[in-house]
Design an enzyme around this catalytic site. Structure first.
Site, PDB file in Angstrom:
ATOM      1  N   HIS A   1      85.564  52.225  62.130  1.00  0.00           N
ATOM      2  CA  HIS A   1      84.592  51.939  61.089  1.00  0.00           C
ATOM      3  C   HIS A   1      84.175  50.480  61.149  1.00  0.00           C
ATOM      4  CE1 HIS A   1      88.611  51.156  59.471  1.00  0.00           C
ATOM      5  NE2 HIS A   1      88.049  50.149  58.815  1.00  0.00           N
TER       6      HIS A   1
ATOM      7  N   CYS B   1     106.235  32.878  57.509  1.00  0.00           N
ATOM      8  CA  CYS B   1     107.164  32.982  58.632  1.00  0.00           C
ATOM      9  C   CYS B   1     107.685  31.583  58.959  1.00  0.00           C
ATOM     10  CB  CYS B   1     106.479  33.602  59.848  1.00  0.00           C
ATOM     11  SG  CYS B   1     105.119  32.613  60.523  1.00  0.00           S
TER      12      CYS B   1
END
Length: 670
Positions: A66, A184
């Site tokens: 899409h 992180c």
């Protein structure tokens, strides 16, 4: 909405090629031929760009490519039943039902609404079975129109049967408001990849979503009003969440940051379920509560890992900036700048330059700033290890213990030990039951005071001396390494850098290199600089190898992987190992071993060639920090890249894996 799909936009049992790119191009052409798009090539390019970000294959043999495109003139749904099926990146195999959604540029709500309604319908096995059994294009159109036009605006789909394959993530209730924090240790790749994955999934599911990325480039905190209105929060983090108290009382889902990349839909659905569960885990409301929850909900080993990663996360900016500035100082002022920098900065100014000239003076400035920044390495490491255990009250005792470790020559090992002691001591003190009048003084006076006495006192009286001796012995051993021993160390570090591509093992190797960087010098102690070079070059190999493999043998990779391969060139060159994650996630048993072999070869060659790096990050873009050894750095990296690329091509050609659905069918037939 009734003209969203027509019989002319449906293809049954069609062969559209062997790759996602071919399927998307032909579906885009189908849309354009029906007068719903002005430029088929532009529409295909937009759809393929979206596919490159995240594969649109979902479990059950379904794909939903899409995009929003300026070439589209009206919202359109095209559908093909493929024969043979094509791999769109789903974990359970290839897709035979492909739905291509083309929305006009800017039609956000229409786009998301289409995705949401289709996903709701595709969860139901009877619906997908009816699509596979339909005998005509008109029958397909009626089936799709029924679910797209009439699906309830706000509802959760029926659960898939327990014995069915994993179904596409169920669209969430649109009125739910979910927020997230991603972080992180390095804050370079995983932080933002997880945020993008969660945001994309939330958009497709119709969820009101906001995310805060706590990365190395800084963090823009979520608006307090957004936090207040949220029904639940997702912490996709490998380090502690900054200012966690802002989220106090909210239902929380906490997972490693990589799950935010791999399972965004599941995390959002888990968060929605938690928002409806009175017994769900919630974010504690104070530092003490946070410490108590951490102590009760995780093992000592898990807590230690989290604390170490948090310390490394906050330490890296000091090292990165400091290391690059020191290297710049050498570039401008030569290696003799180490002996004259202090003299230049105390006796000269920009308007009273030394005899060596402007460049030498600027080199002294850069070298000194870099050296001062590197001086915070151990205190920052210790301070934020303590912070991970005890929140803000642990920072001052941790920094102090780290400074003591530096004073005594205990190095980064002493900083780690001091930070752990400070954090545990502060958490213990903070758990004391004290009178209410004293509670206000605990986090700002009592805890920092007693924590500093305990941690720094133990370092001075008992631990600092032995750790300093151990550090000296380790530095001596590293400095004396040569030949086979150095090559073996480089091999081990290279293997560690590639085994989990930014995960815990990778971070252990990187932290080991970064922590020793401050003690290295080109003239007197080059071993730590060689280790840093080995780790950086080895970490560059996996993404570069995947990029090369997709260029040399594109037919072995999906369309999405080929697009990822183009981006992996730059990611690998910049030492962002995470650029290989899409390949490893789709095919770990072939990609990871091939990456490890090449990275190990590169690490070993770097140590054998005596390559140096005074910079902890940057890849080929910090060549000036490698003295005159950068040609050998490039050579070792190229050799490892060629080895890994060749191996992954060989493994993909001759060690084939059967699609999961085919394997399941074979097993059922047996």
């Amino acid at each position: 909405m009734s003209e969203l799909i027509t019989a002319e936009l449906v293809l049954l049992d069609a062969d559209l090629g062997n790759s996602t790119s071919e399927v998307i191009e032909k579906l885009a052409g189908l849309v354009a031929n029906q007068g719903r798009a002005t430029d088929a090539a532009a529409l295909a390019a937009d759809a393929k760009a979206r596919e490159a970000k995240t594969a649109t294959g979902v479990p059950g043999g379904i794909a939903i490519p899409h995009c929003r495109s300026a070439a589209v003139t009206e919202p359109t749904l095209a559908m093909v039943r493929l024969a043979p099926p094509v791999d769109f990146g789903a974990k359970d195999g290839e897709a035979d039902l492909v739905f291509f959604i083309a929305a006009p540029d800017g039609a956000d709500q229409a786009h998301l609404k289409l995705l949401s309604k289709l996903a709701r319908a595709l969860v139901k096995k009877p619906f997908t079975a009816s699509l596979r059994e339909a005998g005509s294009e008109a029958e397909i159109v009626e089936l799709i129109r029924a679910v797209v036009s009439d699906a309830p605006a706000v509802s959760l789909p029926d659960a898939a049967p327990a014995d069915s394959p994993a179904a596409p993530a169920a669209p969430a209730v649109a009125t739910k408001k979910i927020i997230a924090v991603t972080a992180c240790p390095t804050g370079i790749a995983h932080t933002y990849m997880a945020a993008d994955s969660l945001a994309q999934a939330a958009g497709e599911m119709g969820v009101d979503f906001a995310v805060e990325t706590q990365g190395s480039s800084g963090s823009t905190p979520l608006d307090p009003a957004v936090i207040e209105a949220a029904d639940a929060v997702i912490f996709a983090v490998d380090v502690d969440v900054r200012d966690r108290g802002r989220f106090a009382g909210k239902p929380v889902i906490q997972v490693p940051v990589k799950r935010g990349i791999d399972e965004p839909e599941k995390l959002i659905n888990d968060a929605i379920a938690a928002s409806q569960d009175p017994q769900a885990r919630r974010v504690p409301g104070s530092a003490a509560a946070s410490s108590e929850e951490s102590a009760g909900s995780e093992s000592f080993g898990a807590g230690l890992k989290r604390a170490l990663l948090t310390g490394v996360s906050y330490m890296i900016p000091f090292v990165a900036g400091g290391g690059l500035l020191i290297a710049l100082g050498f570039l401008l002022g030569g290696y003799a700048i180490t002996d004259v920098a202090d003299q230049y900065l105390t006796e000269n100014t920009l308007f009273n330059l030394p005899e060596a000239g402007l460049l030498a003076y600027l080199g002294a400035v850069a070298f000194k700033i870099g050296g001062l920044s590197m001086g915070f390495l151990v205190p920052a490491l210790a301070g934020y290890i303590a912070y991970a255990y005890a929140d803000r009250p642990g920072i001052a005792p941790g920094f102090t213990a780290g400074a003591v470790a530096g004073f005594m020559g205990a190095g980064f090992i002493g900083g780690i030990v001091g930070g752990i002691i400070a954090g545990l001591a502060c958490r213990w003190i903070n758990s004391w039951t004290v009178p209410r009048w004293l509670r206000g003084l605990m986090p700002v006076v009592i805890v920092p005071l007693l924590g500093s006495i305990i941690a720094s006192g133990l370092m001075f009286l008992f631990l600092g001396g032995p750790i300093a001796q151990l550090t000296e012995a380790l530095n001596g051993w590293l400095s004396g390494m040569s030949g086979t021993a150095a090559a073996i160390l480089g091999l081990i570090l290279g293997l560690m850098m590639a085994i989990d591509l930014g995960g815990p093992v990778n971070k252990v190797a990187y932290s080991f290199a970064v922590a020793g960087l401050g003690a290295g010098s080109v003239a007197e102690n080059p071993a730590p600089l060689m280790i840093m070079a080995a780790v950086m070059a080895a970490g560059m190999v996996p993404p570069l190898a995947m990029a090369l493999a997709t260029a040399v043998s594109p037919k072995l990779f999906t369309g999405a992987e080929r697009e990822n391969g183009k981006a992996a060139w730059l990611l690998g060159a910049a030492f962002i190992s995470e650029g290989a994650i899409p390949f490893a996630a789709a095919d770990p048993l072939r990609v990871i071993p091939a990456s490890m072999v090449g990275a190990g070869v590169t690490g070993s060659l770097i140590m054998s060639f005596d390559v140096l790096s005074q910079a902890p990050h940057g890849g080929i873009f910090v060549f000036f920090a490698m003295d005159n050894t950068w040609p050998m750095f490039l050579l070792a990296t190229v050799i490892g890249t060629l080895v890994s690329a060749a191996l992954v091509i060989i493994l993909k050609k001759y060690v084939r894996k059967a699609p999961a659905r085919a394997a399941e069918q074979a097993k059922a037939a047996a």
